[in-house]
Write an enzyme that holds these catalytic residues in place. Structure first.
Site, PDB file in Angstrom:
ATOM      1  N   ASP A   1      -1.988  -7.184  -3.324  1.00  0.00           N
ATOM      2  CA  ASP A   1      -1.263  -6.308  -4.249  1.00  0.00           C
ATOM      3  C   ASP A   1       0.029  -6.939  -4.753  1.00  0.00           C
ATOM      4  OD1 ASP A   1      -3.308  -4.620  -3.717  1.00  0.00           O
ATOM      5  OD2 ASP A   1      -2.199  -3.369  -2.311  1.00  0.00           O
TER       6      ASP A   1
ATOM      7  N   GLU B   1      -7.197  -6.351   7.239  1.00  0.00           N
ATOM      8  CA  GLU B   1      -6.269  -7.187   8.047  1.00  0.00           C
ATOM      9  C   GLU B   1      -6.448  -6.933   9.533  1.00  0.00           C
ATOM     10  OE1 GLU B   1      -5.410  -5.398   5.276  1.00  0.00           O
ATOM     11  OE2 GLU B   1      -5.679  -7.231   4.138  1.00  0.00           O
TER      12      GLU B   1
ATOM     13  N   ASP C   1     -11.832  -4.739   1.487  1.00  0.00           N
ATOM     14  CA  ASP C   1     -10.391  -4.501   1.372  1.00  0.00           C
ATOM     15  C   ASP C   1      -9.850  -3.971   2.701  1.00  0.00           C
ATOM     16  OD1 ASP C   1      -7.983  -4.446  -0.016  1.00  0.00           O
ATOM     17  OD2 ASP C   1      -8.262  -2.379  -0.687  1.00  0.00           O
TER      18      ASP C   1
HETATM   19  C1  GLC Z   1      -5.476  -1.902  -1.755  1.00  0.00           C
HETATM   20  C2  GLC Z   1      -6.074  -3.073  -2.518  1.00  0.00           C
HETATM   21  C3  GLC Z   1      -6.135  -2.747  -3.987  1.00  0.00           C
HETATM   22  C4  GLC Z   1      -6.937  -1.472  -4.185  1.00  0.00           C
HETATM   23  C5  GLC Z   1      -6.353  -0.325  -3.373  1.00  0.00           C
HETATM   24  C6  GLC Z   1      -7.207   0.932  -3.413  1.00  0.00           C
HETATM   25  O1  GLC Z   1      -4.157  -1.708  -2.116  1.00  0.00           O
HETATM   26  O2  GLC Z   1      -5.377  -4.260  -2.281  1.00  0.00           O
HETATM   27  O3  GLC Z   1      -6.706  -3.810  -4.706  1.00  0.00           O
HETATM   28  O4  GLC Z   1      -6.967  -1.132  -5.537  1.00  0.00           O
HETATM   29  O5  GLC Z   1      -6.215  -0.722  -2.024  1.00  0.00           O
HETATM   30  O6  GLC Z   1      -8.460   0.697  -2.885  1.00  0.00           O
END
Ligand code: GLC
Length: 825
Positions: free
Chosen positions: A505, A423, A420
């Protein structure tokens, strides 16, 4: 946008043409100050490079796969100039050195308008968020190359990777720049999200071609935004490097694209099952209780995701000693319940050296981190507050990062890794300060080893791809007997080889449910089929009806996960009461019945790039009326899905492609008139019965409902609809071993024909090393009325008739041998 706005200086042209050089399979125009080169790369694939001075050297992180040359390609002169002929596509340089791309029958596909231009860009015009005062780095990295091409007015423009909006993106300007564009940024008019795939298909009835802008720097495609009949290409880094794919169908373009950039991974079967997740499952017992919630209710579940809550203070590669005191015991407990564990990893390493946090110590002592222009480590704020960022552009850093997974994750028993915030994303202040704003990385940040330095501009779009590669390679090395599975948020072209992905998200909005269809179709067309959208929506609270509809549609997503943000309402399938639980159960049961089909489709994707979810126009590229259908789709060759995407929706319209289509639930043919053309159908959308149609000649393999893929299929059911002739290749495997073509795979070829009024189904003997567990094989024929006679391997048998579903079934113990079934209908 005109030149005067985007350039910080008067742009330069190529100067006068000096010479046109022809080679065996290439042509190059040499100008005073620039070059344009067109070359044949492989069958159906050409490359056009336009650069000031010389062409940029290739990079160790490049995604291009080695391909055999196309010996059929040739260069010749004709009235229009020098032509590189690839058979289905001709790439010509005119006497002035201008580019023209045309099809076999002389239709012009793309034609250069005016000369390319170069100049230093004004960064604030490039459509990206910048740090205050940030400037483009000196040299080539700050030089923008710009080219204009004329487009055929009839072309729809599909693909462009991870995007919002509809399937056809003509009229939009599309920035290729990975960015944490959450929630509100997922509206129809948004530009870039988390990923960057500068890929598109130009499609009209009867022909398609494609293009891939092989530029890892920031780029923008003006797809008829400024001028409806022009494609504008802007690329930082000073070079336009465009691969062209001859088609002639969308499927052929995807095959060509993925032949060049890598074929999609073959996921383990559990990854094709259902995943339950939420940000906020913050104790081991809570997670186990969720898994038990599925088991107690007999709801299928294959994986549970651990979000950042499992970490010690949001430190990647650690477990919280109080809330997750026994990682190995926890993973074992999940495994004993027939499910798998997926754990999140963020690239931002807490800047906490000397405190016993190994990742931080090694990151700094090993000099593995991204550095500012002055050589000091770059720092930004993420979940663990101040953080350091690995430089994934370097092979030794990827190896080190991979090794970090050994003890903390692999040895603990974690099955899959979820990458995650890659980017990459960072903020300018700690979250606790309440001042955190997304603050982009400085453009001049340095990546790469000493001999291969690159600015952040060149590497950013690949950061998630390179992290995914590190994770995938580590899992493959540390657990060689298993197929690695990595889920990533950020990605670029090439990431499909190692990672599945999701759309980031989203919001709990009907619009986001509806938009998921063109989004996932675009991902598939861009070479990345293993994608999903968070069911229920991440931000805000899904209502009961929305959640139920989302489960219903999610059953057809290549990757199916229920996920939601911290602080939102409970979103497990039972959290909305008994009625929604029943609807969610139906969706899950349908998903699990589809698994043998999904496995076969995953094999097809790994072999040819073919997406699992297919636009109607992908499957019927010659039928004009199907090309603009963007909220219905085909799952593989046999199923047409037309989801309900509005509150209290009772009906929906869909364009039926030519042929006979039967309702999956009732077995009745819909709109039997005018079978040889596309026609409209109005389908009822009762909750729990998503409009689902079987194509004529379907040979659809279904399994039985299981609590997870850890339980073998006990009945393989082949759903058959009549046709004159149809073929299918069922591919099965053990679900875990990494070798897709090896001993773990079995293939069953099947053929359906109509001979003298009778249907003849021929199943060939199963070939290959995979031996399924003992099971029943059932053929289920969907017919208008009970068959007059059914003959199995020469002997009359009686078929059970189900009048409600218009289904005649014949079963036998599956012996893997060849069989012939004759049906007089
Ligand atoms: C980011 C991710 C999401 C995750 C959050 C906390 O927003 O896209 O899926 O739950 O981080 O880790």
């Amino acid at each position: 946008m005109d030149d005067t706005e985007v350039f910080a200086e008067p742009p330069r042209g190529p100067g006068a043409l000096r010479e046109l050089i022809t080679e065996e399979r290439a042509v190059e125009a040499v100008f005073e100050a620039a070059r344009t080169r067109a070359e044949s790369v492989a069958e159906g694939i050409a490359r056009v490079r336009i650069a000031e001075g010389g062409f940029a050297p290739s990079r160790s992180w490049d995604v291009l796969q080695p391909l055999p040359p196309d010996h059929g390609a040739s260069v010749r002169q004709d009235a229009g100039g020098t032509v590189l002929d690839l058979g289905g596509m001709r790439v010509a340089l005119s006497g002035e050195g201008r580019l023209r791309v045309e099809g076999r029958r002389a239709g012009v596909w793309l034609e250069q308008v005016g000369p390319p231009v170069w100049g230093r860009a004004r960064p604030e015009t490039l459509g990206i968020r910048l740090r205050q005062g940030d400037a483009l780095p000196p040299g080539r990295d700050g030089v923008l190359a710009r080219l204009q091409l004329a487009l055929d007015p009839a072309d729809r423009l599909w693909g462009f990777g991870q995007r919002t909006g509809g399937l056809d993106r003509r009229g939009r300007r599309l920035t290729n720049w990975t960015s944490d564009s959450f929630g509100v940024h997922h509206h129809r008019g948004s530009d870039n999200l988390y990923q960057a795939q500068p890929v598109f298909l130009a499609v009209q009835a009867g022909r398609a071609f494609g293009a891939f802008l092989h530029v890892s720097h920031l780029s923008r495609l003006d797809a008829g935004y400024t001028n409806p009949d022009r494609l504008g290409i802007d690329a930082l880094g000073g070079e336009i490097d465009l691969f062209l794919f001859a088609g002639p169908t969308p499927a052929a373009v995807v095959e060509q694209l993925t032949r060049l950039t890598g074929r999609p991974l073959l996921p383990p079967h559990w990854a094709l099952g259902f995943h339950q997740s939420r940000w906020g499952y913050d104790r081991a017992e809570q997670v186990l209780a969720v898994v038990d919630g599925f088991r107690d209710r007999d709801l299928p579940l294959d994986a549970v995701h651990l979000d950042i809550d499992y970490m010690r203070g949001f430190r990647s590669f650690t477990w919280d000693p109080v809330r997750f005191p026994d990682p190995r015991g926890f993973c074992t407990a999940v495994h004993e319940r027939g499910a798998r564990v997926v754990a999140i990893i963020d690239p931002g390493i807490k800047d906490d050296p000397g405190s016993g946090y190994r990742a931080a110590d090694e990151a700094l002592t090993g000099a593995h981190v991204l550095r500012n222009a002055d050589g000091s480590p770059f720092r930004g704020y993420v979940w663990p507050d101040r953080a350091l960022f690995p430089d994934f552009a370097r092979a030794e850093v990827r190896a080190w990062w991979g090794e970090m997974h050994r003890e903390s994750l692999v040895e603990a028993g974690v099955d899959g890794v979820w990458n995650d915030m890659n980017e990459p994303t960072a903020f300018d202040a700690p979250f606790s300060s309440g001042q955190a704003r997304d603050r982009p990385f400085p453009l001049a940040l340095r990546h790469g080893a000493e001999d291969e330095r690159a600015s952040h501009l060149e590497v950013r779009n690949l950061y998630g791809t390179l992290e995914g590669r590190a994770t995938f390679e580590a899992l493959a090395r540390l657990r060689p007997e298993r197929r690695p599975w990595v889920l990533t948020r950020s990605a670029g072209v090439g990431s499909q080889r190692t990672c599945a992905t999701w759309m980031g998200d989203n919001d709990s909005w009907w619009e986001h449910l509806a938009m998921s269809v063109p989004q996932l179709l675009s991902m598939g067309l861009s070479g990345s089929p293993h994608a999903g959208v968070d069911i229920g929506g991440f931000f805000e609270n899904a209502g009961a009806e929305l959640f139920a509809r989302w489960m219903e549609l999610g059953a057809f997503y290549p990757f199916m996960r229920d996920h939601t943000a911290q602080g939102t309402r409970a979103q497990e399938p039972w959290a909305f009461g008994a009625e929604v639980e029943t609807l969610a159960r139906r969706a899950l049961e349908l998903r699990y019945r589809l698994l043998p089909y999904l496995v076969t489709l995953a094999h097809e994707a790994a072999a040819t790039g073919a997406p699992l979810m297919r636009a109607l126009g992908y499957a019927f590229p010659d039928v004009e009326a199907t090309l603009d259908e963007e909220d219905a789709f085909l799952l593989g060759p046999w199923l047409l899905v037309a989801p309900a995407t509005r509150p209290r929706q009772r009906w929906r319209a869909v364009t039926l492609p030519p042929g006979a289509w039967r309702d999956f639930w009732s077995g009745r043919e819909v709109v039997p008139e005018r079978r040889d053309e596309a026609r409209p159908a109005l389908l009822p959308t009762p909750p729990g019965r998503p409009p689902l149609l079987l194509r004529q000649g379907a040979l659809l393999p279904l399994g039985d409902v299981r609590r997870s893929t850890a339980t073998p299929v006990s009945e393989l059911r082949l759903v058959v609809t009549p046709a004159t002739a149809s073929r299918y290749r069922l591919v099965e495997d053990d679900g875990l071993s990494p070798d897709a073509d090896g001993a773990g795979t079995a293939v069953t070829e099947m053929a359906l024909d109509r001979d003298e009024g009778a249907l003849r189904l021929e199943l060939q003997a199963r070939a290959g090393g995979f031996l399924p567990a003992p099971r029943t094989f059932t053929v289920e024929l969907r017919l208008d009325r009970p068959p007059d006679r059914v003959v199995l391997d020469g002997a009359d048998v009686s078929a059970a008739w189900d009048g409600e579903r218009h289904a005649a079934s014949v079963s036998w113990p599956d012996d893997g041998a060849g069989h012939e079934l004759l049906v007089s209908d």
